[in-house]
Design a protein around this motif. Structure first.
Motif, PDB file in Angstrom:
ATOM      1  N   THR A   1      -0.080   7.406  -0.392  1.00 15.48           N
ATOM      2  CA  THR A   1       0.032   8.300   0.763  1.00 15.48           C
ATOM      3  C   THR A   1      -0.918   7.876   1.874  1.00 15.48           C
ATOM      4  O   THR A   1      -1.871   7.112   1.653  1.00 15.48           O
ATOM      5  CB  THR A   1      -0.284   9.758   0.365  1.00 15.48           C
ATOM      6  OG1 THR A   1      -1.662   9.838  -0.016  1.00 15.48           O
ATOM      7  CG2 THR A   1       0.614  10.241  -0.764  1.00 15.48           C
ATOM      8  N   ARG A   2      -0.687   8.395   3.069  1.00 18.59           N
ATOM      9  CA  ARG A   2      -1.505   8.066   4.234  1.00 18.59           C
ATOM     10  C   ARG A   2      -2.969   8.442   4.004  1.00 18.59           C
ATOM     11  O   ARG A   2      -3.883   7.691   4.316  1.00 18.59           O
ATOM     12  CB  ARG A   2      -0.968   8.783   5.472  1.00 18.59           C
ATOM     13  CG  ARG A   2      -1.754   8.495   6.742  1.00 18.59           C
ATOM     14  CD  ARG A   2      -1.309   9.353   7.909  1.00 18.59           C
ATOM     15  NE  ARG A   2      -1.385  10.773   7.641  1.00 18.59           N
ATOM     16  CZ  ARG A   2      -2.513  11.499   7.728  1.00 18.59           C
ATOM     17  NH1 ARG A   2      -3.641  10.935   8.085  1.00 18.59           N
ATOM     18  NH2 ARG A   2      -2.497  12.788   7.478  1.00 18.59           N
ATOM     19  N   VAL A   3      -3.211   9.621   3.415  1.00 16.23           N
ATOM     20  CA  VAL A   3      -4.573  10.081   3.165  1.00 16.23           C
ATOM     21  C   VAL A   3      -5.272   9.156   2.161  1.00 16.23           C
ATOM     22  O   VAL A   3      -6.423   8.760   2.369  1.00 16.23           O
ATOM     23  CB  VAL A   3      -4.561  11.545   2.659  1.00 16.23           C
ATOM     24  CG1 VAL A   3      -5.953  12.000   2.262  1.00 16.23           C
ATOM     25  CG2 VAL A   3      -3.978  12.459   3.715  1.00 16.23           C
ATOM     26  N   GLU A   4      -4.588   8.806   1.084  1.00 15.45           N
ATOM     27  CA  GLU A   4      -5.150   7.879   0.096  1.00 15.45           C
ATOM     28  C   GLU A   4      -5.439   6.518   0.728  1.00 15.45           C
ATOM     29  O   GLU A   4      -6.474   5.912   0.467  1.00 15.45           O
ATOM     30  CB  GLU A   4      -4.185   7.665  -1.073  1.00 15.45           C
ATOM     31  CG  GLU A   4      -4.075   8.812  -2.034  1.00 15.45           C
ATOM     32  CD  GLU A   4      -3.037   8.523  -3.106  1.00 15.45           C
ATOM     33  OE1 GLU A   4      -3.430   8.493  -4.290  1.00 15.45           O
ATOM     34  OE2 GLU A   4      -1.859   8.324  -2.765  1.00 15.45           O
ATOM     35  N   ARG A   5      -4.496   6.046   1.560  1.00 16.55           N
ATOM     36  CA  ARG A   5      -4.653   4.742   2.219  1.00 16.55           C
ATOM     37  C   ARG A   5      -5.903   4.738   3.090  1.00 16.55           C
ATOM     38  O   ARG A   5      -6.716   3.810   3.016  1.00 16.55           O
ATOM     39  CB  ARG A   5      -3.407   4.439   3.048  1.00 16.55           C
ATOM     40  CG  ARG A   5      -3.473   3.103   3.770  1.00 16.55           C
ATOM     41  CD  ARG A   5      -2.244   2.866   4.611  1.00 16.55           C
ATOM     42  NE  ARG A   5      -2.236   3.768   5.752  1.00 16.55           N
ATOM     43  CZ  ARG A   5      -1.182   4.415   6.208  1.00 16.55           C
ATOM     44  NH1 ARG A   5      -0.017   4.280   5.636  1.00 16.55           N
ATOM     45  NH2 ARG A   5      -1.275   5.204   7.249  1.00 16.55           N
ATOM     46  N   GLU A   6      -6.091   5.764   3.903  1.00 15.67           N
ATOM     47  CA  GLU A   6      -7.270   5.845   4.759  1.00 15.67           C
ATOM     48  C   GLU A   6      -8.549   5.903   3.930  1.00 15.67           C
ATOM     49  O   GLU A   6      -9.541   5.257   4.266  1.00 15.67           O
ATOM     50  CB  GLU A   6      -7.169   7.050   5.691  1.00 15.67           C
ATOM     51  CG  GLU A   6      -6.122   6.867   6.772  1.00 15.67           C
ATOM     52  CD  GLU A   6      -5.963   8.098   7.653  1.00 15.67           C
ATOM     53  OE1 GLU A   6      -6.711   9.083   7.476  1.00 15.67           O
ATOM     54  OE2 GLU A   6      -5.074   8.064   8.514  1.00 15.67           O
TER      55      GLU A   6
ATOM     56  N   LYS B   1      -9.338   3.271  13.273  1.00 19.74           N
ATOM     57  CA  LYS B   1      -7.937   3.696  13.304  1.00 19.74           C
ATOM     58  C   LYS B   1      -7.024   2.627  13.905  1.00 19.74           C
ATOM     59  O   LYS B   1      -5.814   2.667  13.735  1.00 19.74           O
ATOM     60  CB  LYS B   1      -7.780   5.006  14.063  1.00 19.74           C
ATOM     61  CG  LYS B   1      -8.134   4.909  15.519  1.00 19.74           C
ATOM     62  CD  LYS B   1      -7.917   6.217  16.223  1.00 19.74           C
ATOM     63  CE  LYS B   1      -8.227   6.034  17.695  1.00 19.74           C
ATOM     64  NZ  LYS B   1      -7.181   6.401  18.559  1.00 19.74           N
TER      65      LYS B   1
ATOM     66  N   ASP C   1       1.311   0.004   7.620  1.00 16.46           N
ATOM     67  CA  ASP C   1       2.124   1.226   7.614  1.00 16.46           C
ATOM     68  C   ASP C   1       2.297   1.746   6.196  1.00 16.46           C
ATOM     69  O   ASP C   1       2.351   2.950   5.977  1.00 16.46           O
ATOM     70  CB  ASP C   1       3.508   0.947   8.225  1.00 16.46           C
ATOM     71  CG  ASP C   1       3.422   0.599   9.694  1.00 16.46           C
ATOM     72  OD1 ASP C   1       2.517   1.127  10.381  1.00 16.46           O
ATOM     73  OD2 ASP C   1       4.252  -0.193  10.160  1.00 16.46           O
ATOM     74  N   HIS C   2       2.431   0.830   5.257  1.00 16.46           N
ATOM     75  CA  HIS C   2       2.656   1.196   3.863  1.00 16.46           C
ATOM     76  C   HIS C   2       1.693   0.421   2.973  1.00 16.46           C
ATOM     77  O   HIS C   2       1.422  -0.748   3.211  1.00 16.46           O
ATOM     78  CB  HIS C   2       4.086   0.868   3.437  1.00 16.46           C
ATOM     79  CG  HIS C   2       5.122   1.505   4.300  1.00 16.46           C
ATOM     80  ND1 HIS C   2       5.370   2.855   4.276  1.00 16.46           N
ATOM     81  CD2 HIS C   2       5.949   0.987   5.224  1.00 16.46           C
ATOM     82  CE1 HIS C   2       6.323   3.131   5.149  1.00 16.46           C
ATOM     83  NE2 HIS C   2       6.696   2.012   5.741  1.00 16.46           N
TER      84      HIS C   2
ATOM     85  N   ILE D   1      -3.446  -2.142  11.050  1.00 18.97           N
ATOM     86  CA  ILE D   1      -3.477  -1.150   9.971  1.00 18.97           C
ATOM     87  C   ILE D   1      -2.098  -1.123   9.321  1.00 18.97           C
ATOM     88  O   ILE D   1      -1.089  -0.992  10.013  1.00 18.97           O
ATOM     89  CB  ILE D   1      -3.849   0.244  10.527  1.00 18.97           C
ATOM     90  CG1 ILE D   1      -5.214   0.201  11.209  1.00 18.97           C
ATOM     91  CG2 ILE D   1      -3.821   1.295   9.422  1.00 18.97           C
ATOM     92  CD1 ILE D   1      -6.370  -0.177  10.318  1.00 18.97           C
TER      93      ILE D   1
ATOM     94  N   THR E   1       0.635  -6.930   6.502  1.00 18.88           N
ATOM     95  CA  THR E   1       0.195  -6.676   7.873  1.00 18.88           C
ATOM     96  C   THR E   1       0.229  -7.986   8.655  1.00 18.88           C
ATOM     97  O   THR E   1       0.699  -8.998   8.134  1.00 18.88           O
ATOM     98  CB  THR E   1      -1.226  -6.053   7.886  1.00 18.88           C
ATOM     99  OG1 THR E   1      -1.560  -5.676   9.218  1.00 18.88           O
ATOM    100  CG2 THR E   1      -2.258  -7.004   7.335  1.00 18.88           C
TER     101      THR E   1
ATOM    102  N   TYR F   1       0.911  -0.027  -1.340  1.00 20.92           N
ATOM    103  CA  TYR F   1       1.494   0.262  -2.646  1.00 20.92           C
ATOM    104  C   TYR F   1       0.491   0.039  -3.753  1.00 20.92           C
ATOM    105  O   TYR F   1      -0.323  -0.876  -3.693  1.00 20.92           O
ATOM    106  CB  TYR F   1       2.696  -0.658  -2.906  1.00 20.92           C
ATOM    107  CG  TYR F   1       3.809  -0.458  -1.922  1.00 20.92           C
ATOM    108  CD1 TYR F   1       4.768   0.523  -2.130  1.00 20.92           C
ATOM    109  CD2 TYR F   1       3.909  -1.243  -0.784  1.00 20.92           C
ATOM    110  CE1 TYR F   1       5.793   0.718  -1.221  1.00 20.92           C
ATOM    111  CE2 TYR F   1       4.926  -1.060   0.128  1.00 20.92           C
ATOM    112  CZ  TYR F   1       5.870  -0.075  -0.099  1.00 20.92           C
ATOM    113  OH  TYR F   1       6.882   0.109   0.810  1.00 20.92           O
TER     114      TYR F   1
END
Length: 134
Positions: free
Chosen positions: A6-11, A42, A94-95, A92, A78, A97
């Motif tokens: 998820t986005r939160v986990e990725r950040e 960011k 987008d995805h 940054i 990326t 895994y």
């Protein structure tokens, strides 16, 4: 492909790698190298690379990064946005895994790869995108 992070986990993962100067493996078509995460904002992910690594890669080249955080392997794709000395500024992703638990990682194939196969005594020639698996 592994499970989507998820986005939160990725950040969180990227912030932790920046704080601890975590290591990543950078993979490009027919080449690879290791790097250390130097900064995360960011807008970009700055990684410090060894000389032999930064000489092999160019700006705006598509790469795949493979890393480890808290015992969990992850992978993302990326582009190198800018090269300054031994620093790569990466876009940054987008995805991201969670990497599957296999022994080897998949590497991008150079566009110049040619593949020849022989099936029942007949030869077929495949060039370029035709020989890539989907």
């Amino acid at each position: 492909m592994g499970a989507l992070i998820t986005r939160v986990e990725r950040e969180f993962i990227l912030q932790q790698l920046s704080k601890t100067h975590g290591k990543l493996l950078v993979l490009g078509p027919g080449k690879n190298g290791s790097c250390t995460v130097a900064d995360y904002t960011k807008d970009f992910l700055a990684v410090q690379v060894k000389q032999e690594t930064y000489e092999a890669f160019k700006s705006w080249e598509s790469i795949t990064c493979f890393g480890l955080h808290a015992g969990q392997r992850f992978i993302f794709s990326t582009k190198i946005r800018k090269v300054e000395g031994n620093l790569f500024y990466l876009g940054i992703p987008d995805h991201m895994y969670k990497a599957p638990k296999r022994r080897h990682i998949r590497m991008p194939v150079p566009k110049t790869v040619k593949m020849y196969t022989t099936i029942k005594r007949s030869e077929e020639r495949r060039v370029g995108k035709e020989c890539r698996s989907r």
